[in-house]
Design a protein around this motif. Structure first.
Motif, PDB file in Angstrom:
ATOM      1  N   VAL A  27       0.839  -1.204   0.000  1.00 25.71           N
ATOM      2  CA  VAL A  27       0.000   0.000   0.000  1.00 25.71           C
ATOM      3  C   VAL A  27       0.875   1.256   0.000  1.00 25.71           C
ATOM      4  N   ASP A  28       2.112   1.071  -0.450  1.00 23.78           N
ATOM      5  CA  ASP A  28       3.065   2.154  -0.705  1.00 23.78           C
ATOM      6  C   ASP A  28       3.643   2.827   0.538  1.00 23.78           C
ATOM      7  N   TRP A  29       3.741   2.091   1.661  1.00 22.99           N
ATOM      8  CA  TRP A  29       4.482   2.595   2.810  1.00 22.99           C
ATOM      9  C   TRP A  29       5.879   2.003   2.764  1.00 22.99           C
ATOM     10  N   LYS A  30       6.830   2.731   3.313  1.00 16.72           N
ATOM     11  CA  LYS A  30       8.235   2.310   3.288  1.00 16.72           C
ATOM     12  C   LYS A  30       8.443   0.989   4.029  1.00 16.72           C
ATOM     13  N   ASP A  31       7.872   0.889   5.231  1.00 15.88           N
ATOM     14  CA  ASP A  31       8.061  -0.308   6.051  1.00 15.88           C
ATOM     15  C   ASP A  31       6.993  -0.361   7.137  1.00 15.88           C
ATOM     16  N   ASP A  32       7.048  -1.416   7.966  1.00 17.34           N
ATOM     17  CA  ASP A  32       6.069  -1.583   9.045  1.00 17.34           C
ATOM     18  C   ASP A  32       6.039  -0.386   9.976  1.00 17.34           C
ATOM     19  N   ALA A  33       7.206   0.070  10.401  1.00 16.28           N
ATOM     20  CA  ALA A  33       7.285   1.173  11.370  1.00 16.28           C
ATOM     21  C   ALA A  33       6.624   2.441  10.821  1.00 16.28           C
ATOM     22  N   ALA A  34       6.884   2.767   9.562  1.00 17.42           N
ATOM     23  CA  ALA A  34       6.298   3.970   8.960  1.00 17.42           C
ATOM     24  C   ALA A  34       4.777   3.881   8.937  1.00 17.42           C
ATOM     25  N   GLN A  35       4.246   2.716   8.590  1.00 19.76           N
ATOM     26  CA  GLN A  35       2.794   2.561   8.545  1.00 19.76           C
ATOM     27  C   GLN A  35       2.195   2.577   9.950  1.00 19.76           C
ATOM     28  N   ILE A  36       2.781   1.847  10.875  1.00 18.39           N
ATOM     29  CA  ILE A  36       2.248   1.760  12.239  1.00 18.39           C
ATOM     30  C   ILE A  36       2.278   3.127  12.932  1.00 18.39           C
ATOM     31  N   ASP A  37       3.357   3.897  12.740  1.00 16.01           N
ATOM     32  CA  ASP A  37       3.432   5.240  13.331  1.00 16.01           C
ATOM     33  C   ASP A  37       2.253   6.095  12.890  1.00 16.01           C
ATOM     34  N   ARG A  38       1.946   6.067  11.620  1.00 17.50           N
ATOM     35  CA  ARG A  38       0.855   6.885  11.095  1.00 17.50           C
ATOM     36  C   ARG A  38      -0.510   6.379  11.571  1.00 17.50           C
ATOM     37  N   LEU A  39      -0.675   5.064  11.595  1.00 15.80           N
ATOM     38  CA  LEU A  39      -1.948   4.513  12.070  1.00 15.80           C
ATOM     39  C   LEU A  39      -2.150   4.790  13.559  1.00 15.80           C
ATOM     40  N   ASN A  40      -1.080   4.698  14.342  1.00 19.80           N
ATOM     41  CA  ASN A  40      -1.200   5.012  15.773  1.00 19.80           C
ATOM     42  C   ASN A  40      -1.553   6.476  15.997  1.00 19.80           C
ATOM     43  N   ALA A  41      -1.047   7.356  15.153  1.00 25.89           N
ATOM     44  CA  ALA A  41      -1.426   8.772  15.257  1.00 25.89           C
ATOM     45  C   ALA A  41      -2.923   8.934  14.980  1.00 25.89           C
ATOM     46  N   LEU A  42      -3.444   8.223  13.985  1.00 22.64           N
ATOM     47  CA  LEU A  42      -4.879   8.290  13.689  1.00 22.64           C
ATOM     48  C   LEU A  42      -5.704   7.731  14.843  1.00 22.64           C
ATOM     49  N   ARG A  43      -5.200   6.712  15.514  1.00 28.36           N
ATOM     50  CA  ARG A  43      -5.922   6.084  16.626  1.00 28.36           C
ATOM     51  C   ARG A  43      -6.135   7.038  17.799  1.00 28.36           C
ATOM     52  N   LEU A  44      -5.328   8.084  17.883  1.00 34.44           N
ATOM     53  CA  LEU A  44      -5.503   9.063  18.959  1.00 34.44           C
ATOM     54  C   LEU A  44      -6.871   9.747  18.877  1.00 34.44           C
ATOM     55  N   LEU A  45      -7.478   9.755  17.700  1.00 39.40           N
ATOM     56  CA  LEU A  45      -8.819  10.314  17.526  1.00 39.40           C
ATOM     57  C   LEU A  45      -9.811   9.647  18.481  1.00 39.40           C
ATOM     58  N   MET A  46      -9.737   8.331  18.603  1.00 40.51           N
ATOM     59  CA  MET A  46     -10.698   7.588  19.408  1.00 40.51           C
ATOM     60  C   MET A  46     -10.377   7.637  20.899  1.00 40.51           C
ATOM     61  N   GLY A  47      -9.143   7.980  21.261  1.00 42.33           N
ATOM     62  CA  GLY A  47      -8.761   8.054  22.665  1.00 42.33           C
ATOM     63  C   GLY A  47      -9.074   6.765  23.396  1.00 42.33           C
ATOM     64  N   ASN A  48      -9.785   6.869  24.500  1.00 40.05           N
ATOM     65  CA  ASN A  48     -10.167   5.701  25.298  1.00 40.05           C
ATOM     66  C   ASN A  48     -11.543   5.164  24.943  1.00 40.05           C
ATOM     67  N   ASP A  49     -12.133   5.685  23.886  1.00 40.83           N
ATOM     68  CA  ASP A  49     -13.458   5.253  23.461  1.00 40.83           C
ATOM     69  C   ASP A  49     -13.426   3.762  23.097  1.00 40.83           C
ATOM     70  N   THR A  50     -14.495   3.060  23.426  1.00 35.61           N
ATOM     71  CA  THR A  50     -14.646   1.660  23.011  1.00 35.61           C
ATOM     72  C   THR A  50     -16.060   1.483  22.492  1.00 35.61           C
ATOM     73  N   GLY A  51     -16.274   0.435  21.734  1.00 40.74           N
ATOM     74  CA  GLY A  51     -17.599   0.168  21.198  1.00 40.74           C
ATOM     75  C   GLY A  51     -18.015   1.124  20.098  1.00 40.74           C
ATOM     76  N   TYR A  52     -17.060   1.768  19.465  1.00 40.96           N
ATOM     77  CA  TYR A  52     -17.358   2.749  18.422  1.00 40.96           C
ATOM     78  C   TYR A  52     -17.444   2.089  17.046  1.00 40.96           C
ATOM     79  N   THR A  53     -17.984   2.835  16.095  1.00 45.10           N
ATOM     80  CA  THR A  53     -17.990   2.416  14.697  1.00 45.10           C
ATOM     81  C   THR A  53     -16.983   3.275  13.948  1.00 45.10           C
ATOM     82  N   LEU A  54     -16.350   2.686  12.936  1.00 40.76           N
ATOM     83  CA  LEU A  54     -15.262   3.380  12.234  1.00 40.76           C
ATOM     84  C   LEU A  54     -15.332   3.169  10.738  1.00 40.76           C
TER      85      LEU A  54
END
Length: 190
Positions: A27-54
């Protein structure tokens, strides 16, 4: 939501990458770390929320679904290429079709079709769609116009300009800690 773009170039770009399989390079990311860093930044949107739809717009092979499956009640992955997701619902679509608590997009705006100005207009239309399809908020990442090396055919956005635009939709956080070449914007509705 009112603006469409011919995504044939984007489709062919990712179709070539997809031959590498379900991995960051596919999906055109350099490596695992580059992709995971960006996805973890997006995950901050949900914070401690659980049971959400995405809504995961431009989900690729669904790596984000693997990271959030314990706290997410319903995952909708959207992509312009067919994908095989083991978690959640996949939609072959160039836009979200279900209203969810949150909508995220990782790398959605990177490969551009047309000129910079035309693509910027498309990005703005996508932000309106993300807002409309999200009850609680949305997040996305972009390549930064402050990058000291730029590749032709990629879109580089101004972080501060994007922050100002997203302030129309809610409370905005700009994250730039994980890479000097791109940024994440989190927009939480009031």
């Amino acid at each position: 939501m009112g603006y469409s773009m011919d995504l044939t170039h984007v489709k062919s770009h990712y179709a070539e990458k997809q031959s590498l399989g379900p991995c960051p390079q596919g999906v055109d990311w350099k490596d695992d770390a580059a992709q995971i860093d960006r996805l973890n930044a997006l995950r901050l949107l949900m914070g401690n929320d659980t049971g959400y739809t995405l809504n995961d717009w431009g989900c690729g092979y669904g790596m984000l679904a693997r990271l959030i499956y314990k706290e997410c009640a319903r995952y909708h992955g959207y992509d312009i290429l067919p994908q095989k997701l083991n978690i959640g619902d996949f939609h072959l679509s160039d836009t979200p079709t279900v209203i969810a608590d949150y909508t995220v997009a990782s790398g959605l705006f990177n490969v551009m079709t047309g000129g910079n100005e035309e693509w910027a207009y498309y990005v703005l239309a996508c932000l309106k769609t993300m807002n409309a399809m999200s009850r609680k908020g949305f997040a996305f990442n972009c390549l930064s116009d402050r990058a000291n090396r730029r590749d032709e055919g990629l879109y580089y956005a101004n972080a501060y300009g994007m922050t100002r635009i997203c302030m129309e939709y809610g409370r905005v956080s700009l994250l730039q800690y994980y890479s000097p070449w791109d940024f994440t914007i989190i927009c939480q509705k009031e």
